[in-house]
Design an enzyme around this catalytic site. Structure first.
Site, PDB file in Angstrom:
ATOM      1  N   SER A   1      33.780  33.579  34.594  1.00  0.00           N
ATOM      2  CA  SER A   1      34.529  33.410  35.835  1.00  0.00           C
ATOM      3  C   SER A   1      34.304  32.060  36.504  1.00  0.00           C
ATOM      4  O   SER A   1      35.096  31.643  37.319  1.00  0.00           O
ATOM      5  CB  SER A   1      34.174  34.526  36.815  1.00  0.00           C
ATOM      6  OG  SER A   1      32.782  34.557  37.019  1.00  0.00           O
TER       7      SER A   1
ATOM      8  N   HIS B   1      38.172  39.083  33.351  1.00  0.00           N
ATOM      9  CA  HIS B   1      39.150  37.995  33.486  1.00  0.00           C
ATOM     10  C   HIS B   1      40.079  37.883  32.288  1.00  0.00           C
ATOM     11  O   HIS B   1      40.944  37.013  32.253  1.00  0.00           O
ATOM     12  CB  HIS B   1      38.433  36.660  33.696  1.00  0.00           C
ATOM     13  CG  HIS B   1      37.679  36.607  34.976  1.00  0.00           C
ATOM     14  ND1 HIS B   1      38.285  36.385  36.193  1.00  0.00           N
ATOM     15  CD2 HIS B   1      36.365  36.802  35.234  1.00  0.00           C
ATOM     16  CE1 HIS B   1      37.371  36.419  37.149  1.00  0.00           C
ATOM     17  NE2 HIS B   1      36.203  36.674  36.596  1.00  0.00           N
TER      18      HIS B   1
ATOM     19  N   LYS C   1      41.950  42.388  38.645  1.00  0.00           N
ATOM     20  CA  LYS C   1      42.317  40.977  38.512  1.00  0.00           C
ATOM     21  C   LYS C   1      43.752  40.877  38.002  1.00  0.00           C
ATOM     22  O   LYS C   1      44.665  41.122  38.770  1.00  0.00           O
ATOM     23  CB  LYS C   1      41.268  40.278  37.673  1.00  0.00           C
ATOM     24  CG  LYS C   1      40.018  40.235  38.558  1.00  0.00           C
ATOM     25  CD  LYS C   1      38.804  39.648  38.040  1.00  0.00           C
ATOM     26  CE  LYS C   1      37.804  39.602  39.198  1.00  0.00           C
ATOM     27  NZ  LYS C   1      36.442  39.871  38.821  1.00  0.00           N
TER      28      LYS C   1
HETATM   29  C1  LIG Z   1      35.333  40.589  39.343  1.00  0.00           C
HETATM   30  C2  LIG Z   1      34.383  40.884  38.267  1.00  0.00           C
HETATM   31  C3  LIG Z   1      33.682  42.093  38.222  1.00  0.00           C
HETATM   32  C4  LIG Z   1      33.762  43.098  39.317  1.00  0.00           C
HETATM   33  O1  LIG Z   1      34.999  43.730  39.349  1.00  0.00           O
HETATM   34  P1  LIG Z   1      35.563  44.367  40.694  1.00  0.00           P
HETATM   35  O2  LIG Z   1      36.648  45.238  40.210  1.00  0.00           O
HETATM   36  O3  LIG Z   1      36.025  43.246  41.553  1.00  0.00           O
HETATM   37  O4  LIG Z   1      34.438  45.126  41.315  1.00  0.00           O
HETATM   38  C5  LIG Z   1      32.871  42.322  37.133  1.00  0.00           C
HETATM   39  N1  LIG Z   1      32.729  41.400  36.150  1.00  0.00           N
HETATM   40  C6  LIG Z   1      33.368  40.226  36.191  1.00  0.00           C
HETATM   41  C7  LIG Z   1      33.154  39.234  35.087  1.00  0.00           C
HETATM   42  C8  LIG Z   1      34.206  39.921  37.246  1.00  0.00           C
HETATM   43  O5  LIG Z   1      34.801  38.745  37.299  1.00  0.00           O
END
Ligand SMILES: *Cc1c(COP(=O)(O)O)cnc(C)c1O
Length: 390
Positions: free
Chosen positions: A179, A207, A238
């Site tokens: 990320s 992602h 996402k």
């Molecule tokens: C955003 C994210 C999470 C957490 O997900 P949410 O649904 O926002 O709680 C976990 N792992 C990664 C790599 C992320 O980018």
């Protein structure tokens, strides 16, 4: 209490690390938002496919609420496992190409619950330095030994695996798309290591879900490695535009998590409107591959523009494109200068990134218009030049 908290907040302020909430007053088409009365191009969103505002997801949420209600009424094992949960999990497993899948309320909860269920004191967890915070929290909660290897460093990982005590579980965990750098995990090599050292492999496709792979299922699918990965974690929060986390894999893994993942067991089931949105998003991902292809083309063009101007984009290969600055303070100034020019991009500082690696991160979306992106690129390059960053 309050004097102590005031002092700690002041310390954060002094290190340019204090964060504040900002109100988004309106979400507009084209990947734009209104903040502080101004319309900004939003280059900070994880809504990579532009689905959060899609009428089909909104309709899916509305219809699910009308049929099943606003809430699930209980946790899944009690009486909150509605027909809708069953249906969406079956669809999810088909989408991922696995035997079974389980949905958690968030990606954070999926990681925390799964990792703590699969490893315990005495076991060893091998985690990439740039893995998401929820993975780190899951490791802490598990009580297992943390073996943190430098970002994508397979040699170091192999040394650590060699030294790990026999007879205990070994779990390798990696983001598939990172990320903060927007680069990819060396998945093929990780699979080889996991097999050589009898470890389990868990990947976090937060992602990558909806973005990579011929069916949009993620990096494992893109590389034909679905069956080689033991634990496929990802999110609907996402590219899929709503909320929720998942784990997909063998039926026995999913049965085990139903029994052992505390964030699944002791929390109310995801509400029907969210499941309706998830089901609609899975259908869009299945039926409109051109969305993810268009996103990748936009991202490649944008990244090449930054590279050509002399920015270090840190090996990004995806819709997440960082521009390295280095120090905290100029990073914040760069982000603020862009904001003045109606571009919203976040400055990332330690501890989110390693010391000396502060950067402004741009997240692209299928919702962004080509003309807006070209203009944004020009503005970013011109601002970087003015500030002496390139
Ligand atoms: C955003 C994210 C999470 C957490 O997900 P949410 O649904 O926002 O709680 C976990 N792992 C990664 C790599 C992320 O980018």
């Amino acid at each position: 209490m309050l004097p102590e908290l005031t002092q700690e907040l002041a310390a954060l302020e002094a290190q340019s690390q204090r964060r504040r909430l900002q109100v988004v007053e309106e979400v507009l088409p084209g990947g734009k938002v209104r903040v502080g009365g101004r319309v900004l191009l939003n280059l900070s969103s994880n809504d990579y496919l532009g689905l959060a505002q899609d009428p089909r997801l909104i309709k899916g949420a509305r219809e699910a609420a009308a049929r099943w209600g606003a809430g699930a009424g209980a946790s899944r094992l009690v009486v909150g496992h509605l027909g809708l949960h069953e249906e969406v999990e079956t669809e999810l497993a088909a989408f991922k190409g696995t035997e079974a899948a389980v949905i958690f309320s968030t990606g954070y909860m999926a990681n925390v619950g799964t990792i703590a269920a699969l490893a315990g004191p005495g076991d060893a967890i091998f985690s990439d330095r740039l893995n998401h915070a929820s993975i780190m929290d899951g490791i802490k909660l598990s009580g297992a030994d943390l073996e943190r290897f430098p970002h994508r460093d397979l040699n170091r990982l192999e040394k650590m695996l060699k030294q790990a005590p026999a007879g205990k579980r070994r779990l390798i965990i990696t983001d598939s798309v990172f990320s903060v750098d927007g680069d990819l995990a060396p998945l093929k090599e990780l699979v080889a290591l996991k097999e050589r050292y009898a470890a389990w492999l868990m990947i976090d496709e937060a992602h990558a879900t909806g973005v990579l792979g011929p069916g949009g299922a993620g990096l494992a699918q893109a590389l034909g490695l679905t069956d080689a990965v033991d634990i496929h974690m990802g999110t609907f929060s996402k590219a899929l535009g709503s909320l929720g986390g998942y784990v997909a894999g063998d039926q026995r893994l999913i049965d085990y998590l139903h029994n052992r993942a505390r964030s699944f067991i002791y929390s109310t089931a995801l509400p029907p409107p969210v499941l309706g949105a998830i089901a609609a998003a899975l259908a869009v991902v299945r039926e409109e591959p051109e969305r993810r292809h268009g996103l990748m083309e936009k991202a490649a063009h944008f990244r090449q523009g930054l590279d050509k101007a002399g920015f270090d984009t840190l090996g990004s290969e995806t819709q997440i494109v960082p521009a390295l600055v280095g120090k905290n303070e100029p990073t914040l100034r760069f982000a603020a200068a862009l904001r003045e020019k109606d571009l919203m991009a976040v400055g990332l500082r330690p501890p989110t990134v390693p010391p000396g690696k502060a950067r402004v991160r741009f997240s692209l979306s299928a919702a962004h218009g080509a003309a807006d992106l070209s203009q944004a690129l020009e503005t970013i390059v011109a601002t970087g030049r003015e500030m002496g960053l390139v």
